[in-house]
Design a protein around this motif. Structure first.
Motif, short mmCIF file in Angstrom:
data_model
loop_
_atom_site.label_atom_id
_atom_site.label_comp_id
_atom_site.label_asym_id
_atom_site.label_seq_id
_atom_site.Cartn_x
_atom_site.Cartn_y
_atom_site.Cartn_z
N PRO A 1 0.84 -1.21 0.00
CA PRO A 1 0.00 0.00 0.00
C PRO A 1 0.87 1.26 0.00
O PRO A 1 2.05 1.22 0.39
CB PRO A 1 -0.79 -0.10 1.30
N PHE A 2 0.29 2.38 -0.42
CA PHE A 2 1.05 3.63 -0.49
C PHE A 2 1.60 4.01 0.88
O PHE A 2 2.73 4.45 1.00
CB PHE A 2 0.16 4.75 -1.05
N TYR A 3 0.80 3.87 1.93
CA TYR A 3 1.25 4.15 3.30
C TYR A 3 1.26 2.87 4.11
O TYR A 3 0.27 2.14 4.14
CB TYR A 3 0.34 5.18 3.99
N GLY A 4 2.37 2.58 4.77
CA GLY A 4 2.47 1.40 5.63
C GLY A 4 2.48 0.11 4.81
O GLY A 4 2.70 0.10 3.62
N GLY A 5 2.21 -1.00 5.49
CA GLY A 5 2.17 -2.29 4.82
C GLY A 5 3.55 -2.88 4.59
O GLY A 5 4.57 -2.24 4.85
N LYS A 6 3.54 -4.11 4.12
CA LYS A 6 4.79 -4.83 3.89
C LYS A 6 4.96 -5.10 2.39
O LYS A 6 4.00 -5.13 1.65
CB LYS A 6 4.77 -6.17 4.62
N VAL A 7 6.21 -5.32 2.01
CA VAL A 7 6.50 -5.66 0.61
C VAL A 7 6.63 -7.18 0.47
O VAL A 7 6.84 -7.88 1.46
CB VAL A 7 7.80 -4.98 0.12
#
Length: 124
Positions: A55-61
């Protein structure tokens, strides 16, 4: 793509995820995203693998979820979640779970024919 496993007499037909170029103005990196399908007509098994984009803000790759299905019985035999380049957790229909850390798997070099023996449409 098509993958032939000669020793098992199996043929897998699969799609590939999309690749997205990220952070092109700073340190560029590539992210995989989208749904992949894998099918084997001989065994009757199929899989759907979803590569989740960050996601654009936060989250993991590098997050991925997957589901393996036995088509003749319409039964889900396994689900997986985690990071395709890290830790993956597999949950089987019998309740068993298994965790694999891909960073600890041995690296196996590809076996290829010498370039002189490759066909005109083959490439390293």
């Amino acid at each position: 793509g098509v993958l032939h496993l000669l020793e098992h007499e199996e043929e897998y037909v699969f799609t590939l995820p999309s690749a997205y170029a990220r952070s092109i103005l700073t340190i560029p990196w590539v992210e995989l995203g989208g749904k992949v399908s894998i099918n084997c007509a001989r065994t009757g098994y199929s899989a759907t693998v979803t590569f989740h984009t960050k996601p654009f803000y936060g989250g993991k790759v590098h997050r991925v979820t997957a589901e393996v299905k036995h088509n003749p019985t319409n039964t889900i035999v396994c689900k997986a979640q985690g990071e395709w380049n890290g830790t993956l957790e597999f949950t089987y229909s019998n309740g068993e779970t298994k965790v694999i850390d891909t960073t600890k798997l041995p690296v196996i070099r590809k076996k290829i024919r010498p370039i002189a023996k490759q066909g005109p449409l083959e490439s390293r």
